[in-house]
Design an enzyme around this catalytic site. Structure first.
Site, mmCIF file in Angstrom:
data_model
loop_
_atom_site.group_PDB
_atom_site.id
_atom_site.type_symbol
_atom_site.label_atom_id
_atom_site.label_comp_id
_atom_site.label_asym_id
_atom_site.label_seq_id
_atom_site.Cartn_x
_atom_site.Cartn_y
_atom_site.Cartn_z
ATOM 1 N N GLU A 197 0.829 -1.204 0.000
ATOM 2 C CA GLU A 197 0.000 0.000 0.000
ATOM 3 C C GLU A 197 0.864 1.255 0.000
ATOM 4 O O GLU A 197 1.947 1.247 0.580
ATOM 5 C CB GLU A 197 -0.865 0.029 1.276
ATOM 6 N N LYS A 231 2.210 4.465 1.521
ATOM 7 C CA LYS A 231 2.231 4.939 2.903
ATOM 8 C C LYS A 231 1.953 6.425 2.874
ATOM 9 O O LYS A 231 2.794 7.220 2.463
ATOM 10 C CB LYS A 231 3.582 4.665 3.554
ATOM 11 N N ASP A 284 1.276 10.190 4.086
ATOM 12 C CA ASP A 284 1.838 11.009 5.139
ATOM 13 C C ASP A 284 0.747 11.906 5.688
ATOM 14 O O ASP A 284 0.513 12.997 5.201
ATOM 15 C CB ASP A 284 2.982 11.837 4.561
ATOM 16 N N GLU A 286 -5.784 6.736 7.363
ATOM 17 C CA GLU A 286 -4.941 7.928 7.417
ATOM 18 C C GLU A 286 -5.729 9.123 6.885
ATOM 19 O O GLU A 286 -6.222 9.086 5.764
ATOM 20 C CB GLU A 286 -3.705 7.677 6.536
ATOM 21 N N TYR A 312 -7.049 1.699 5.883
ATOM 22 C CA TYR A 312 -6.083 0.641 5.592
ATOM 23 C C TYR A 312 -6.096 -0.511 6.584
ATOM 24 O O TYR A 312 -5.234 -1.377 6.536
ATOM 25 C CB TYR A 312 -4.671 1.212 5.464
ATOM 26 N N LYS A 359 10.632 3.163 3.133
ATOM 27 C CA LYS A 359 10.532 4.622 3.007
ATOM 28 C C LYS A 359 11.178 5.129 1.710
ATOM 29 O O LYS A 359 12.164 4.581 1.245
ATOM 30 C CB LYS A 359 11.226 5.289 4.215
ATOM 31 N N CYS A 366 11.816 49.278 -4.620
ATOM 32 C CA CYS A 366 11.810 48.111 -5.505
ATOM 33 C C CYS A 366 13.229 47.820 -5.984
ATOM 34 O O CYS A 366 13.900 48.711 -6.509
ATOM 35 C CB CYS A 366 10.891 48.360 -6.693
ATOM 36 N N CYS A 409 13.292 48.703 -9.928
ATOM 37 C CA CYS A 409 13.080 50.029 -10.526
ATOM 38 C C CYS A 409 13.186 51.167 -9.511
ATOM 39 O O CYS A 409 12.927 52.319 -9.853
ATOM 40 C CB CYS A 409 11.719 50.071 -11.220
ATOM 41 N N CYS A 444 5.713 46.488 -5.370
ATOM 42 C CA CYS A 444 6.240 47.645 -6.080
ATOM 43 C C CYS A 444 5.041 48.333 -6.729
ATOM 44 O O CYS A 444 4.238 47.694 -7.393
ATOM 45 C CB CYS A 444 7.241 47.156 -7.127
ATOM 46 N N CYS A 464 7.243 48.853 -13.868
ATOM 47 C CA CYS A 464 8.517 48.343 -13.350
ATOM 48 C C CYS A 464 9.034 47.272 -14.307
ATOM 49 O O CYS A 464 8.314 46.338 -14.648
ATOM 50 C CB CYS A 464 8.288 47.748 -11.962
HETATM 51 S S1 IVH Z 1 -0.587 0.135 8.867
HETATM 52 C C1 IVH Z 1 0.325 -2.324 12.287
HETATM 53 N N1 IVH Z 1 -0.870 1.200 6.498
HETATM 54 O O1 IVH Z 1 2.196 4.890 9.231
HETATM 55 C C2 IVH Z 1 0.212 -1.484 11.111
HETATM 56 N N2 IVH Z 1 -0.022 2.556 8.246
HETATM 57 O O2 IVH Z 1 4.468 4.113 11.041
HETATM 58 C C3 IVH Z 1 0.054 -0.080 11.458
HETATM 59 N N3 IVH Z 1 0.454 4.852 7.603
HETATM 60 O O3 IVH Z 1 0.670 5.297 12.349
HETATM 61 C C4 IVH Z 1 -0.193 0.856 10.411
HETATM 62 N N4 IVH Z 1 -0.179 4.671 5.500
HETATM 63 O O4 IVH Z 1 -0.144 6.711 10.390
HETATM 64 C C5 IVH Z 1 -0.483 1.399 7.765
HETATM 65 N N5 IVH Z 1 -1.196 2.016 4.355
HETATM 66 C C6 IVH Z 1 -0.818 2.216 5.616
HETATM 67 C C7 IVH Z 1 -0.344 3.465 6.083
HETATM 68 C C8 IVH Z 1 0.052 3.587 7.419
HETATM 69 C C9 IVH Z 1 0.294 5.476 6.432
HETATM 70 C C10 IVH Z 1 1.001 5.479 8.825
HETATM 71 C C11 IVH Z 1 0.091 5.396 10.016
HETATM 72 C C12 IVH Z 1 0.867 4.725 11.098
HETATM 73 C C13 IVH Z 1 2.266 4.930 10.635
HETATM 74 C C14 IVH Z 1 3.116 3.807 11.162
#
Ligand code: IVH
Length: 677
Positions: free
Chosen positions: A114, A116, A118, A177, A229, A317, A411, A414, A429, A434
Site C-alpha cells: 500500500e 504509505k 503522510d 490515514e 487501511y 521509506k 523596488c 526600478c 512595487c 517596473c
Molecule cells: S498500517 C500495524 N498502512 O504509518 C500497522 N499505516 O508508522 C500499522 N500509515 O501510524 C499501520 N499509511 O499513520 C499502515 N497504508 C498504511 C499506512 C500507514 C500510512 C502510517 C500510520 C501509522 C504509521 C506507522
C-alpha cells in the site's frame, strides 16, 4: 402529517448518504451538484421544521456541533502499532527472509502493498453501522476523541452500507490515514499567505492541525480526506486475508486507496515500490513510502508483534525530501503583480534526486517568524512540484557571523516605492511599468499554457525590455525581424523563427487569452470558467462585479480583480492593439470542445512520454471527461502509460477498454476514441 415528514426525512437521508458515497468515495456521481444541493436543502428545511427528528448521523449533522472545551482521551481496544522502517532494498529482502524463517517456510509469502500516506492515523468506530466515535492514534494505546471533527470529512461515511455479501457488523473499528491532497494543500496555503497568515510547513502538519481544532467548524473548512487501511475490533465478520478486509471495508462504504497492490510476490512489491517512487509527484496525495503487509491473516497471527510494531508489516521509506544546506544570500524577486518575494540563494544540495539552489521564504513575516539569517544552516524541503521552501533554521549551527535580512525599502528592480497594504502579507512595487514586472508579465503571456510562443525565454525578454523594444506583451506582435536580429547572440534564422512563432500564436482560444493577460487571481482554471461563461471577450469586459460573483467558482476576490483589470485604460488599449491592430483571433474552441468527451470517465495509470499526468488530466477535463482514480464497471477506458499500476490489472479483469499513449493523443486531437467516427 408528521408521519409523512418523518418518512421523507428518512428517504432523503438515505438518498444523500448514497450520493455522498458515490461522489466522495467511489468518485462516480450519479446526480449533479445542484441536484444534490436541492436534496440537502429539502432535508435541512424539514429538520428545521421538525427538530425532534434530527439524528446525529443525518447528513446535515456533519458540521454544526458546538465547540469542545478540551479533547478527551480514549483508549484503543487494540493498540494502534507503528511500523518498522526499511531505507533500502536490502532491508526489504532481509525482512522477507526473516518472515519466512519465522514461519519456517521456503515458499514465497504474498504481501499486500500500500502507499504509505503522510497524514494522521485515526480510528473511526461504527456501532450497528453508525459512526459513534473517532479518535487519533495518540501514543498507540490511547488517543484524543475527535468525533465532531471526523464527521466533517466527506469521504468518511456517517452510516455504513449494508449488502448481502458484507452484512454490517455490530461493532467495527476502522483505521486509516487522514490527509490533505497536494493540490488542495497548495490552495489552502496560498489562501493563508494572501490573508497574512503563516503557511503550513507541509500537508501532514496541515492535516494534524486541522484535526486538533476544538471547533469543528474550522475543521470543516479544511480539505481533509481519508484512506482506510485496516481494522481494530470487528464483530460478526470473518476474514482470511488483509486484502479481504480492505474489500469488505470498501463494500461497507469506506474509502480504500485504489493504488493498493493486492497479494504481490516480493519481486512485485519491489517493482511496485519503484513504480510509486517514479509516480510519487504525480499522485494527488503525499506519500513517504510503501507499506507491505503479509496478506494471510493466519500467517500474520503466527508472526505476532514485537514491542511496538508487528512482525508482519514493513514500511519501505522513500528517500528524504528534506535536506540541510546554507543560505548564501537572500534575494528579492519582483513578480508580475509587483509582489516582492524573498528567495534564499543556497549552497546547491541534492534533495530527492534534484539539485536545489534556491528556496522561497514567502514574505517578510515568514523570515521574521522563522528568524532566517544570511549564513544560516537551514532545513529545506521539496514536496511535489511545489517550489522548494525553507522549513526552519538549525540554530545550533549558528556561529554568530550570520547577518539579519532587511526587506528593501524600494523596488530592487526600478527603485520605485514599495507598499504593504494593511490586510496583506506582501510588499508590492507600486510602479506598474517596473521592468521586472513587465518582464514577468511578458514571460507569463508567452508561456506554454498561455500564448505558447516558442523561443521567448527569460534572456530574450530581458534584452527586449531593457532595450525599450517591449513595454507590454501587446508589443510582442509588433516586433520585426530586424529588431530581433540586432540583439546579442541572435542570428537571422532564429529571428525569423521567433517572428513565425509569434505570428502563428495569434490564433488562440479565449481561455488561453484570458489566462495570458495575467489578471491577479485568475489562473488557468478560472480563465476557462470565464471563457465558458462569456464566450466572447467583450461580454467578459462588460460584466459587472455582480455578474461575475453570480458564477459558481468565482468569489469576490476574483471578481474584484477582473473588474479592476478591465477598468484600467492601459489594459484596454493593450487588448485593442492585440485584437484590432495585430489581428489576434480568439476562438471559443475550449468551450465548444467541452462536450466531446462529456459523460466519459477515464482512469490514468503509468507515466506518459509526451505529457505529465497533470497536463493529461487538464486536457481530458477540458474536453468534458471526468478523470477518476479508480477503475470500475463504469470506467469508459483506462489510459496505460509506462510502468502501469494495478489499475491496468483491474481494467483487464473488468474488461474495460485500454488505450496506449498513441491512442490517447489521437483522442485528444479528435475528441473521440479510435474507430468511433
Ligand atoms: S498500517 C500495524 N498502512 O504509518 C500497522 N499505516 O508508522 C500499522 N500509515 O501510524 C499501520 N499509511 O499513520 C499502515 N497504508 C498504511 C499506512 C500507514 C500510512 C502510517 C500510520 C501509522 C504509521 C506507522
Amino acid at each position: 402529517m408528521q408521519e409523512n415528514v418523518k418518512k421523507r426525512i428518512v428517504e432523503l437521508r438515505s438518498s444523500l448518504h448514497r450520493h455522498n458515497h458515490l461522489y466522495y468515495v467511489v468518485d462516480e456521481p450519479e446526480i449533479s451538484d445542484a441536484a444534490y444541493d436541492r436534496l440537502m436543502q429539502e432535508l435541512i428545511d424539514l429538520e428545521t421544521a421538525c427538530p425532534e427528528f434530527i439524528e446525529p448521523d443525518s447528513p446535515t449533522q456533519r458540521v454544526g456541533a458546538p465547540p469542545l472545551e478540551k479533547f478527551e482521551t480514549v483508549p484503543h481496544t487494540i493498540p494502534m502499532l507503528s511500523l518498522e522502517n526499511a531505507f533500502d532494498e536490502e532491508e526489504v529482502l532481509a525482512f522477507d527472509e526473516r518472515v519466512r524463517r519465522f514461519l519456517k517456510t521456503d515458499l514465497a509469502v504474498l504481501y499486500t502493498a500500500e502507499p504509505k500516506l503522510d497524514g494522521v492515523a485515526v480510528e473511526v468506530v461504527y456501532e450497528n453501522g453508525r459512526l459513534v466515535e473517532a479518535s487519533t492514534r495518540g501514543d498507540g494505546y490511547a488517543g484524543e476523541l475527535i468525533t465532531p471533527n471526523i464527521k466533517t470529512i466527506n469521504t468518511i461515511p456517517l452510516v455504513l452500507i449494508e449488502t448481502d455479501a458484507v452484512p454490517v457488523p455490530a461493532r467495527l473499528e476502522v483505521r486509516g490515514e487522514v490527509y490533505i491532497p497536494v493540490d488542495a494543500f497548495k490552495t489552502l496555503n496560498q489562501g493563508r499567505l494572501d490573508k497574512g497568515e503563516s503557511p503550513f510547513a507541509n500537508p501532514r502538519n496541515a492535516a494534524a492541525g486541522s484535526l486538533r481544532q476544538l471547533d469543528s467548524k474550522i475543521t470543516a473548512q479544511r480539505p481533509l480526506e481519508i484512506f482506510c487501511y485496516g481494522v481494530g475490533v470487528v464483530t460478526d465478520l470473518e476474514f482470511g486475508s488483509h486484502w479481504e478486509i480492505l474489500e469488505a471495508l470498501s463494500a461497507l462504504g469506506c474509502r480504500v486507496n485504489p493504488d493498493i497492490k493486492p497479494r504481490a510476490t516480493l519481486e512485485e512489491v519491489i517493482a511496485y515500490y519503484r513504480e510509486l517512487l517514479n509516480r510519487r509527484h504525480e499522485c494527488p496525495y503525499e506519500m513517504d513510502g510503501i507499506v507491505l503487509k503479509v496478506d494471510d491473516l493466519t500467517l500474520q497471527k503466527r508472526l505476532g508483534e514485537k514491542s511496538r510494531s508487528p512482525r508482519w508489516a514493513l514500511a519501505r521509506k522513500f528517500p528524504a525530501t528534506q535536506e540541510t544546506t546554507r543560505v548564501l544570500e537572500i534575494d528579492v524577486q519582483v513578480g508580475r503583480t509587483g509582489a516582492l518575494t524573498p528567495v534564499a540563494r543556497l549552497e546547491p544540495v541534492s534533495v530527492g534526486g534534484v539539485t536545489v539552489s534556491r528556496a522561497t521564504l514567502h514574505n517578510e513575516d515568514e523570515i521574521k517568524k522563522k528568524d532566517v539569517r544570511i549564513g544560516d544552516t537551514v532545513l529545506i524541503q521539496r514536496a511535489g512540484d511545489v517550489i522548494p521552501e525553507v522549513v526552519k533554521v538549525i540554530t545550533t549551527k549558528r556561529t554568530g557571523t550570520e547577518e539579519l535580512f532587511q526587506m528593501p525599502t524600494a523596488c530592487p528592480a526600478c527603485s520605485s516605492q514599495v507598499l504593504r497594504l494593511e490586510d496583506e502579507a506582501v510588499w508590492r512595487c507600486v510602479n506598474a511599468n517596473c521592468p521586472a514586472q513587465v518582464k514577468e508579465r511578458i514571460r507569463h503571456f508567452a508561456s506554454k499554457r498561455a500564448f505558447d510562443i516558442d523561443g521567448i525565454g527569460d534572456k530574450l525578454v530581458g534584452q527586449l525590455v531593457d532595450k525599450g523594444h517591449l513595454k507590454s506583451y501587446a508589443d510582442l506582435f509588433f516586433l520585426d525581424e530586424t529588431t530581433l536580429a540586432g540583439l546579442e547572440r541572435m542570428g537571422e534564422k532564429s529571428a525569423r523563427n521567433i517572428i513565425d512563432a509569434i505570428t502563428s500564436s495569434k490564433e488562440t482560444t479565449l481561455a488561453r487569452f484570458i489566462y495570458a493577460l495575467g489578471i491577479r487571481h485568475v489562473g488557468e482554471h478560472t480563465a476557462l470558467v470565464l471563457a465558458r461563461r462569456f464566450k466572447v471577450l467583450s461580454a467578459l469586459m462588460l460584466a459587472t462585479a455582480e455578474d461575475l460573483i453570480a458564477i459558481d467558482e468565482i468569489g469576490p476576490r476574483v471578481s474584484q480583480s477582473v473588474r479592476a483589470f478591465f477598468d484600467n485604460h492601459e489594459n484596454q488599449s493593450n487588448i485593442e492593439r492585440m485584437l484590432v491592430n495585430a489581428g489576434v483571433r480568439l476562438s471559443t474552441e475550449d468551450a465548444e470542445e467541452e462536450e466531446s468527451l462529456a459523460g466519459m470517465t477515464i482512469v490514468l495509470t503509468g507515466s506518459l512520454e509526451s505529457m505529465t499526468r497533470e497536463q493529461t488530466k487538464d486536457r481530458l477535463e477540458a474536453l468534458g471527461a471526468k478523470v477518476s482514480s479508480s477503475v470500475s464497471q463504469k470506467t469508459s477506458f483506462v489510459v496505460a502509460g509506462k510502468d502501469p499500476g494495478s489499475k491496468l490489472d483491474r481494467a483487464k479483469e473488468l474488461g474495460v477498454k485500454i488505450l496506449d499513449e498513441g491512442a490517447l493523443i489521437h483522442l485528444l486531437s479528435r475528441g473521440k476514441p479510435y474507430g468511433e467516427g
